[in-house]
Design a protein around this motif. Sequence first.
Motif, PDB file in Angstrom:
ATOM      1  N   LEU A 103       0.616  -4.518   4.268  1.00  0.00           N
ATOM      2  CA  LEU A 103      -0.118  -4.728   5.508  1.00  0.00           C
ATOM      3  C   LEU A 103       0.954  -4.889   6.572  1.00  0.00           C
ATOM      4  N   GLY A 104       1.125  -3.873   7.420  1.00  0.00           N
ATOM      5  CA  GLY A 104       2.186  -3.973   8.409  1.00  0.00           C
ATOM      6  C   GLY A 104       2.523  -2.624   9.004  1.00  0.00           C
ATOM      7  N   GLU A 105       3.578  -2.618   9.761  1.00  0.00           N
ATOM      8  CA  GLU A 105       3.978  -1.428  10.505  1.00  0.00           C
ATOM      9  C   GLU A 105       5.105  -0.682   9.784  1.00  0.00           C
ATOM     10  N   VAL A 135       1.984   1.412  -1.186  1.00  0.00           N
ATOM     11  CA  VAL A 135       0.785   2.071  -0.660  1.00  0.00           C
ATOM     12  C   VAL A 135       0.314   1.245   0.539  1.00  0.00           C
ATOM     13  N   GLY A 136      -0.651   1.783   1.275  1.00  0.00           N
ATOM     14  CA  GLY A 136      -1.160   1.061   2.454  1.00  0.00           C
ATOM     15  C   GLY A 136      -0.251   1.294   3.646  1.00  0.00           C
ATOM     16  N   GLY A 137       0.100   0.226   4.341  1.00  0.00           N
ATOM     17  CA  GLY A 137       0.990   0.358   5.500  1.00  0.00           C
ATOM     18  C   GLY A 137       0.373   1.204   6.591  1.00  0.00           C
ATOM     19  N   THR A 138       1.123   2.239   7.000  1.00  0.00           N
ATOM     20  CA  THR A 138       0.644   3.075   8.103  1.00  0.00           C
ATOM     21  C   THR A 138      -0.181   4.273   7.616  1.00  0.00           C
ATOM     22  N   ASP A 139      -0.469   4.326   6.324  1.00  0.00           N
ATOM     23  CA  ASP A 139      -1.300   5.400   5.768  1.00  0.00           C
ATOM     24  C   ASP A 139      -2.612   5.522   6.563  1.00  0.00           C
ATOM     25  N   PRO A 140      -2.842   6.700   7.181  1.00  0.00           N
ATOM     26  CA  PRO A 140      -4.048   6.838   8.023  1.00  0.00           C
ATOM     27  C   PRO A 140      -5.349   6.576   7.271  1.00  0.00           C
ATOM     28  N   SER A 141      -5.354   6.756   5.958  1.00  0.00           N
ATOM     29  CA  SER A 141      -6.608   6.560   5.213  1.00  0.00           C
ATOM     30  C   SER A 141      -7.046   5.099   5.213  1.00  0.00           C
ATOM     31  N   SER A 177       2.627  -8.808   3.455  1.00  0.00           N
ATOM     32  CA  SER A 177       1.979  -8.839   4.760  1.00  0.00           C
ATOM     33  C   SER A 177       2.991  -9.096   5.866  1.00  0.00           C
ATOM     34  N   GLY A 178       3.008  -8.205   6.845  1.00  0.00           N
ATOM     35  CA  GLY A 178       3.856  -8.385   8.025  1.00  0.00           C
ATOM     36  C   GLY A 178       2.997  -8.303   9.271  1.00  0.00           C
ATOM     37  N   LEU A 179       3.634  -8.395  10.419  1.00  0.00           N
ATOM     38  CA  LEU A 179       2.880  -8.262  11.662  1.00  0.00           C
ATOM     39  C   LEU A 179       2.244  -6.875  11.704  1.00  0.00           C
ATOM     40  N   ASP A 180       0.926  -6.840  11.867  1.00  0.00           N
ATOM     41  CA  ASP A 180       0.208  -5.565  11.799  1.00  0.00           C
ATOM     42  C   ASP A 180      -0.651  -5.381  13.041  1.00  0.00           C
ATOM     43  N   GLY A 210      -6.242  -5.924   0.284  1.00  0.00           N
ATOM     44  CA  GLY A 210      -5.203  -6.887  -0.087  1.00  0.00           C
ATOM     45  C   GLY A 210      -5.764  -8.051  -0.888  1.00  0.00           C
ATOM     46  N   PHE A 211      -6.927  -8.531  -0.474  1.00  0.00           N
ATOM     47  CA  PHE A 211      -7.557  -9.658  -1.165  1.00  0.00           C
ATOM     48  C   PHE A 211      -7.924  -9.276  -2.602  1.00  0.00           C
ATOM     49  N   GLN A 212      -8.393  -8.041  -2.806  1.00  0.00           N
ATOM     50  CA  GLN A 212      -8.705  -7.604  -4.177  1.00  0.00           C
ATOM     51  C   GLN A 212      -7.454  -7.591  -5.049  1.00  0.00           C
ATOM     52  N   TYR A 213      -6.343  -7.104  -4.498  1.00  0.00           N
ATOM     53  CA  TYR A 213      -5.097  -7.109  -5.288  1.00  0.00           C
ATOM     54  C   TYR A 213      -4.675  -8.542  -5.624  1.00  0.00           C
ATOM     55  N   LEU A 214      -4.820  -9.436  -4.668  1.00  0.00           N
ATOM     56  CA  LEU A 214      -4.437 -10.830  -4.929  1.00  0.00           C
ATOM     57  C   LEU A 214      -5.323 -11.436  -6.014  1.00  0.00           C
ATOM     58  N   GLN A 215      -6.635 -11.148  -5.949  1.00  0.00           N
ATOM     59  CA  GLN A 215      -7.545 -11.679  -6.969  1.00  0.00           C
ATOM     60  C   GLN A 215      -7.197 -11.149  -8.356  1.00  0.00           C
ATOM     61  N   ARG A 216      -6.546  -9.984  -8.392  1.00  0.00           N
ATOM     62  CA  ARG A 216      -6.146  -9.387  -9.671  1.00  0.00           C
ATOM     63  C   ARG A 216      -4.724  -9.782 -10.072  1.00  0.00           C
ATOM     64  N   GLY A 217      -4.165 -10.732  -9.368  1.00  0.00           N
ATOM     65  CA  GLY A 217      -2.892 -11.291  -9.815  1.00  0.00           C
ATOM     66  C   GLY A 217      -1.651 -10.811  -9.098  1.00  0.00           C
ATOM     67  N   ALA A 218      -1.791 -10.035  -8.019  1.00  0.00           N
ATOM     68  CA  ALA A 218      -0.602  -9.561  -7.299  1.00  0.00           C
ATOM     69  C   ALA A 218       0.166 -10.745  -6.695  1.00  0.00           C
ATOM     70  N   VAL A 219       1.492 -10.597  -6.622  1.00  0.00           N
ATOM     71  CA  VAL A 219       2.355 -11.586  -5.969  1.00  0.00           C
ATOM     72  C   VAL A 219       2.135 -11.479  -4.459  1.00  0.00           C
ATOM     73  N   PHE A 220       1.999 -12.630  -3.798  1.00  0.00           N
ATOM     74  CA  PHE A 220       1.644 -12.649  -2.371  1.00  0.00           C
ATOM     75  C   PHE A 220       2.888 -12.972  -1.524  1.00  0.00           C
TER      76      PHE A 220
END
Lengths: 321, 321
Positions: A131-133, A148-154, A182-185, A196-206
């Motif tokens: 989550l960020g620029e 994955v994620g970031g600036t990906d237009p999808s 997560s960075g400034l977005d 992001g919340f789904q990944y965290l619920q599945r055990g991702a490091v935050f």
Amino acid sequence: MSQPKYLTGDKAGIDEFLSRFDVFLFDCDGAYDCKTPTPKPICVSSIGVLWSGDYLFDKVPETLEMLRSKGKQLVFVTNNSTKSRADYKKKFDKLGIPAKVEEVFGSSYSAAVYIARILKLPAPKNKVFVLGESGVEQELDAEGVQYVGGTDPSFRRDIEPEDFTKLADGSALDPDVGIVLSGLDFHMNYLKLATGFQYLQRGAVFLATNVDSTLPMAHSLFPGAGSSSAGLVKAFGKEALALGKPSQAMMDAIEGKFQFDRSRTCMVGDRMNTDIQFGIEGKLGGTLAVLTGVSSKEEFLSEGAPTVPMAYVDALGDLVA
Amino acid sequence: MSQPKYLTGDKAGIDEFLSRFDVFLFDCDGAYDCKTPTPKPICVSSIGVLWSGDYLFDKVPETLEMLRSKGKQLVFVTNNSTKSRADYKKKFDKLGIPAKVEEVFGSSYSAAVYIARILKLPAPKNKVFVLGESGVEQELDAEGVQYVGGTDPSFRRDIEPEDFTKLADGSALDPDVGIVLSGLDFHMNYLKLATGFQYLQRGAVFLATNVDSTLPMAHSLFPGAGSSSAGLVKAFGKEALALGKPSQAMMDAIEGKFQFDRSRTCMVGDRMNTDIQFGIEGKLGGTLAVLTGVSSKEEFLSEGAPTVPMAYVDALGDLVA
């Protein structure tokens, strides 16, 4: 606790102080001093160690050159996560500060170094959801970290009803993601937050690049990186590990990169509760406060001040004056 | 604290209990029970007082009709801020719950009532900047409260460099805004966040429809309204006054609308730490726990339980069984 040594005008004192260190870490984050929130905040321009707004403090280039001529390693530390080191180098060039890309250490790079060299999650579940620029992405690339994620237009769209189902059953998720960073977005949205919340619920490091609550811009205050990650923190119920000042995870990352001797390293900054605290908690050999920034002399000279630097100068340029 | 009275199967006890109250407040928010976050959360379907997912609990319509036939005022209380009372009425119709729009009290309506009837800021500086969906706007309209933001398409875009300047100098702001109201916003973005933050820095009152951290959807958990407002809370450094359960501001708003006698009012809910606590702190005449939801009997019967209802039933329908 002993009183900090005042070095301005004390040539012998300066020489002795500088001789104790091989590495100098410089705070690079300006701040606005905003007062009286009603009816309109009154903010003075960005203040700091090296510059104030677009104004470079007196003799800053000379000071940096003097330190380099003595063989010191310089590191420019910033919590700004939207810019990569290369982006930051351009800012330095524009301001007339002699610096190399390798000397810049931003919170995005800090996060990348932490992920690649310290956390080292086993493959394949070591991908990052960003989550960020683009600053974050560039630094992950530099350290060879997949994301994955970031600036990906999808991800730059509204959430749709089917997204809820696909996120809940996991079909919209990448099974290899083991970290949420997560960075400034400036392009934050509910879809990214929910993902992001789904990944965290599945055990991702935050992780967070940094958690500054505000961002000084246009002579005012705007929501900072900590504001970008706050939604995830609230939903998940746990704080992220921050890779920016004053988190010691950033110090560990700087060490991971430069392999310096902490006892021969000095933190230079203007804020007692972030910069100087960062150096003290990191068990560095020394800390140097400059009075061109946020904290005043009274703040750390007063009886029972919580954070006291080893030494202080009125301005950084006093080291060569 | 006395033990709660068990009413299931106790006809005389039920009659005596019901005779004490003229008004019944029903919790309407389902919840998921999610366990074991790794590798995937296991969530049972939405559970609550009146329904579980799409399943209406046994004899719920009969129970509500019985209460109405005895002349009781019914109020259906929900923290869901994205739906207006009219939207919620549709949900009730679909589930087969007999209810009138006037009986529904959602957190958006709660906020509108609070703003219009309790806060009553003097005009012209009494406009609301809305972060949220149309449910909030509909309820503000219903109470004749003026607002900006919300679903206005001009806020559904990326922030641009000139926005920073215009927000900082105030030219992009409405001088009549005196309140920032934050609800669950599926269209959250940095422009709205930065705009809300500017109003707060200029002295606007900070309200939230509710601050639930999560939203149960699609058999999983998603970021809730508290997650939508968390960015503002972090930037501003102060919590919003929440107009949803368990905040007593919601109870004040319900009272502002229905003008009821608290001593003759009973809160009916399934969660000790929100619903029952909400009734007890509101100094209502009674609280009734139902065991079809989140909290178990053991939770409030155990020695030293922090929150104890006045009475409890296995299921709401037991009141007519």
